[in-house]
Each structure stands twice: as C-alpha cells, then as structure tokens.
Design a protein around this motif. Sequence first.
Motif, PDB file in Angstrom:
ATOM      1  N   HIS A 281     -26.143   8.590  11.743  1.00 23.87           N
ATOM      2  CA  HIS A 281     -27.083   8.620  12.869  1.00 23.87           C
ATOM      3  C   HIS A 281     -27.288  10.069  13.297  1.00 23.87           C
ATOM      4  O   HIS A 281     -28.406  10.495  13.584  1.00 23.87           O
ATOM      5  CB  HIS A 281     -26.530   7.785  14.016  1.00 23.87           C
ATOM      6  N   THR A 282     -26.188  10.819  13.343  1.00 24.91           N
ATOM      7  CA  THR A 282     -26.212  12.271  13.470  1.00 24.91           C
ATOM      8  C   THR A 282     -25.202  12.815  12.470  1.00 24.91           C
ATOM      9  O   THR A 282     -24.606  12.064  11.702  1.00 24.91           O
ATOM     10  CB  THR A 282     -25.836  12.727  14.901  1.00 24.91           C
ATOM     11  N   ALA A 283     -24.974  14.118  12.510  1.00 26.74           N
ATOM     12  CA  ALA A 283     -23.991  14.713  11.602  1.00 26.74           C
ATOM     13  C   ALA A 283     -22.555  14.377  11.995  1.00 26.74           C
ATOM     14  O   ALA A 283     -21.634  14.575  11.202  1.00 26.74           O
ATOM     15  CB  ALA A 283     -24.172  16.227  11.561  1.00 26.74           C
ATOM     16  N   ALA A 284     -22.349  13.880  13.212  1.00 22.38           N
ATOM     17  CA  ALA A 284     -21.012  13.518  13.685  1.00 22.38           C
ATOM     18  C   ALA A 284     -21.141  12.392  14.700  1.00 22.38           C
ATOM     19  O   ALA A 284     -21.704  12.593  15.782  1.00 22.38           O
ATOM     20  CB  ALA A 284     -20.310  14.722  14.304  1.00 22.38           C
TER      21      ALA A 284
ATOM     22  N   THR B 201     -33.081   5.060  16.417  1.00 20.53           N
ATOM     23  CA  THR B 201     -33.713   6.375  16.488  1.00 20.53           C
ATOM     24  C   THR B 201     -33.172   7.248  15.360  1.00 20.53           C
ATOM     25  O   THR B 201     -32.013   7.130  14.969  1.00 20.53           O
ATOM     26  CB  THR B 201     -33.437   7.053  17.837  1.00 20.53           C
ATOM     27  N   THR B 202     -34.012   8.164  14.848  1.00 16.98           N
ATOM     28  CA  THR B 202     -33.643   8.868  13.618  1.00 16.98           C
ATOM     29  C   THR B 202     -33.854  10.383  13.627  1.00 16.98           C
ATOM     30  O   THR B 202     -33.997  10.982  12.556  1.00 16.98           O
ATOM     31  CB  THR B 202     -34.452   8.284  12.440  1.00 16.98           C
ATOM     32  N   PRO B 203     -33.860  11.087  14.762  1.00 20.51           N
ATOM     33  CA  PRO B 203     -34.173  12.523  14.697  1.00 20.51           C
ATOM     34  C   PRO B 203     -33.159  13.349  13.919  1.00 20.51           C
ATOM     35  O   PRO B 203     -33.506  14.425  13.416  1.00 20.51           O
ATOM     36  CB  PRO B 203     -34.211  12.942  16.172  1.00 20.51           C
ATOM     37  N   HIS B 204     -31.908  12.875  13.802  1.00 20.94           N
ATOM     38  CA  HIS B 204     -30.887  13.603  13.052  1.00 20.94           C
ATOM     39  C   HIS B 204     -30.312  12.749  11.922  1.00 20.94           C
ATOM     40  O   HIS B 204     -29.200  12.991  11.456  1.00 20.94           O
ATOM     41  CB  HIS B 204     -29.751  14.030  13.984  1.00 20.94           C
ATOM     42  N   ALA B 205     -31.059  11.751  11.459  1.00 18.63           N
ATOM     43  CA  ALA B 205     -30.486  10.714  10.592  1.00 18.63           C
ATOM     44  C   ALA B 205     -30.424  11.117   9.123  1.00 18.63           C
ATOM     45  O   ALA B 205     -31.292  11.798   8.595  1.00 18.63           O
ATOM     46  CB  ALA B 205     -31.280   9.428  10.727  1.00 18.63           C
ATOM     47  N   ASP B 206     -29.349  10.637   8.479  1.00 16.44           N
ATOM     48  CA  ASP B 206     -29.231  10.571   7.026  1.00 16.44           C
ATOM     49  C   ASP B 206     -28.977   9.104   6.711  1.00 16.44           C
ATOM     50  O   ASP B 206     -27.890   8.583   6.988  1.00 16.44           O
ATOM     51  CB  ASP B 206     -28.084  11.445   6.534  1.00 16.44           C
ATOM     52  N   ILE B 207     -29.984   8.411   6.139  1.00 16.55           N
ATOM     53  CA  ILE B 207     -29.909   6.962   6.014  1.00 16.55           C
ATOM     54  C   ILE B 207     -28.759   6.521   5.103  1.00 16.55           C
ATOM     55  O   ILE B 207     -28.046   5.556   5.413  1.00 16.55           O
ATOM     56  CB  ILE B 207     -31.238   6.388   5.497  1.00 16.55           C
TER      57      ILE B 207
ATOM     58  N   ARG C 219     -42.013   7.358  15.047  1.00 18.45           N
ATOM     59  CA  ARG C 219     -41.151   8.543  15.146  1.00 18.45           C
ATOM     60  C   ARG C 219     -40.320   8.694  13.876  1.00 18.45           C
ATOM     61  O   ARG C 219     -40.140   9.808  13.369  1.00 18.45           O
ATOM     62  CB  ARG C 219     -40.242   8.436  16.368  1.00 18.45           C
ATOM     63  N   SER C 220     -39.802   7.585  13.362  1.00 15.06           N
ATOM     64  CA  SER C 220     -38.974   7.655  12.161  1.00 15.06           C
ATOM     65  C   SER C 220     -39.776   8.111  10.952  1.00 15.06           C
ATOM     66  O   SER C 220     -39.268   8.847  10.102  1.00 15.06           O
ATOM     67  CB  SER C 220     -38.326   6.293  11.882  1.00 15.06           C
ATOM     68  N   VAL C 221     -41.024   7.667  10.856  1.00 17.22           N
ATOM     69  CA  VAL C 221     -41.877   8.157   9.769  1.00 17.22           C
ATOM     70  C   VAL C 221     -41.986   9.677   9.844  1.00 17.22           C
ATOM     71  O   VAL C 221     -41.832  10.384   8.830  1.00 17.22           O
ATOM     72  CB  VAL C 221     -43.270   7.498   9.822  1.00 17.22           C
ATOM     73  N   SER C 222     -42.233  10.210  11.037  1.00 13.19           N
ATOM     74  CA  SER C 222     -42.363  11.663  11.175  1.00 13.19           C
ATOM     75  C   SER C 222     -41.042  12.381  10.894  1.00 13.19           C
ATOM     76  O   SER C 222     -41.037  13.490  10.349  1.00 13.19           O
ATOM     77  CB  SER C 222     -42.876  12.026  12.573  1.00 13.19           C
ATOM     78  N   HIS C 223     -39.916  11.746  11.247  1.00 17.13           N
ATOM     79  CA  HIS C 223     -38.615  12.373  11.000  1.00 17.13           C
ATOM     80  C   HIS C 223     -38.255  12.372   9.515  1.00 17.13           C
ATOM     81  O   HIS C 223     -37.743  13.370   8.982  1.00 17.13           O
ATOM     82  CB  HIS C 223     -37.502  11.606  11.738  1.00 17.13           C
ATOM     83  N   LEU C 224     -38.480  11.246   8.843  1.00 19.94           N
ATOM     84  CA  LEU C 224     -37.921  11.021   7.515  1.00 19.94           C
ATOM     85  C   LEU C 224     -38.876  11.340   6.373  1.00 19.94           C
ATOM     86  O   LEU C 224     -38.434  11.661   5.271  1.00 19.94           O
ATOM     87  CB  LEU C 224     -37.460   9.559   7.390  1.00 19.94           C
ATOM     88  N   TRP C 225     -40.169  11.221   6.608  1.00 20.98           N
ATOM     89  CA  TRP C 225     -41.132  11.343   5.520  1.00 20.98           C
ATOM     90  C   TRP C 225     -41.081  12.692   4.787  1.00 20.98           C
ATOM     91  O   TRP C 225     -41.083  12.707   3.550  1.00 20.98           O
ATOM     92  CB  TRP C 225     -42.543  11.089   6.038  1.00 20.98           C
TER      93      TRP C 225
END
Length: 309
Positions: free
Chosen positions: A177-180, A205-211, A291-297
């Motif tokens: 979800h985040t780095a920690a 929410t995914t602004p710092h996500a690594d799926i 928002r996730s599309v903009s973060h991850l795409w």
Amino acid sequence: MRFILCLFLLLSAMPGWAAGPLTYNLKPVAIAPDTWVFEGTREHFTRTNGGNILNPGFVVTDDGVIVIQTGPSRRFGEEMRAAIATVTDKPIRKVFVSNLHPDYWLGNRAFADVPIAALPGTIEGIKTEGQGMTENMYRLVGDWMRGTEPLVPTETVYGSTVVFGAHRLRLIPLEGHTAADLAILDETTGVLFAGGVVFSDRTPTTPHADIGQWLAALDALDALDVTVLVPNHGRIRTDMAAIAQTRDWLSWLDRTLRERAEAGADMAELLDAPIPERFAGMGVLREEYRRSVSHLWPRIEKAVLPRVN
C-alpha cells in the motif's frame, strides 16, 4: 443589516462551514476486551468530514493505553485523547503509526508527550513528504486543520512482539500500500489492526502502491488467526472477507490496466471504462478508480510497451 443577515445565511449553507466550533464528535466503539475503535466514514477528505475517514483505535492495558493511528489533524488527536479519557484514566503509554498517509499521523501533535512509533520507511516518508501532505490537507479540509503541524514519529520499530500488561502485540512489517505498512495483531484478543493494507467496502487508494507487494501482504495477513479485523478504511469485520475483497479489486485493477496497455489503449480511454458490478457497493468507487489509473498507468505502460530508440 439585511446584507449581513443574507451573508450569514449564505455562509451557513456552504459545505464545511459551521456557526459553532468544529468537532468530530468522536465516540469510542468497543470491539473486543480492552479494545476500542473510532469508526470513520467511507468518503474522501472533505470540509464536511474534516478528514475523518480512518479507523484509529486504542487498547487499554495494565501498563497504560496503546494508541493506533492519531487521525488527520491536531484537532482530531486532541478529541481522541479526550474520548479515551472517558473510557479510562490510565495514561497513554505509546502510539503506533502504520504508514505515511496523512490521516494516520497528522494528529501526532496531540500525543507529543509520549513515544510515537513507526517503521523506518514510514518515518523517512513522513520526513520527505510530510510537509507537503500537511499543506494539501489544509487545502482539502480547511479550518479543521488549524494548529496542525507535522510531527515525525520519534521511535523506530521493526517486526517483533511487544508486551503491555496482559496484551501481546505482534508488530508485522508489510509493504505494498506504501513502502512501509505496519499491521498490529493483538495476540491476546485476536484483534488485527490491518493498517493501510486492508479496505472494507471502500475502494483502495494507490498513490504509493506496488500491487505485487500489496497482494503478498494480503496473503500474509490472511494466514493469521484473527477474531476481529479492523481495516484502515471501512467496516470492521469478524471475518476475513475484507482481505478477499481488497485482493479481488487489486487483482482486477492490475490485470485490466495491463491488458489495456498491451492492447495499445490510451490512459484517457480507461478513465470511464466499466467496473464489474461486484464492486458496486464499495465507497467512492469511480473516483478512486480514476485516481488509481493516473497513479498506476505510467509504470504499467512503460513495463508492457516495447522500447523504441
């Protein structure tokens, strides 16, 4: 005088404006022996909710009170302390913060007199991004933030089991979800504070996500012996269905974006793409999807498209 009265009525009707002092009206909800939670909404940050979208909690032990998350503002933290005092007169012993997102730690100033603990990655993230997050929260929720300033956690924790009175708290370091992302399992009661990793009937929410890492973190939590699951956002559960729901959403999202990138789609085409009906009950669905599309795409598109020199 007529002008002043009209202006007053106009302002009173504006979202987020109130004639009296702003208050979160926090009410502790008992979920297990010695354990309480403040239930937030399944919304975005707004001037109506003041950023109250998280489920912070506390555990009362013979050694004092353990607080988990401090909320989105100094005002929230202060009201949280006052609400805790209605349950117990024991002192606050320690605060744990699960990740760098602002609703987890911007209430820290209200707990400045006690140790505030977090994972190393969370501390570094707050040092790097905390001021910007604070300023953004002022823009989003306005007067609720008065007096709020960043306060970096003061104690570094790692994966371990710590004992407070009769409560054994297993600190579980995760990422994705985040780095920690810090999850906390009270082995005495079986209550899992899942930190930022689990959402329940609320779109992740995914602004710092690594799926990929996030899915691995969900697998780790799914293997635990849990009686009550406290997600970071959404409904508290006595089953593990929220883990399955979060996994389902992330898997669908990642797969869909990758397939569309491989097909040569443009990001703009994805913003209004259909979302499966099974996710319809999740809060702020279309907004968080976009928002996730903009973060991850950008990262997905870079990974799947061939490089042309």
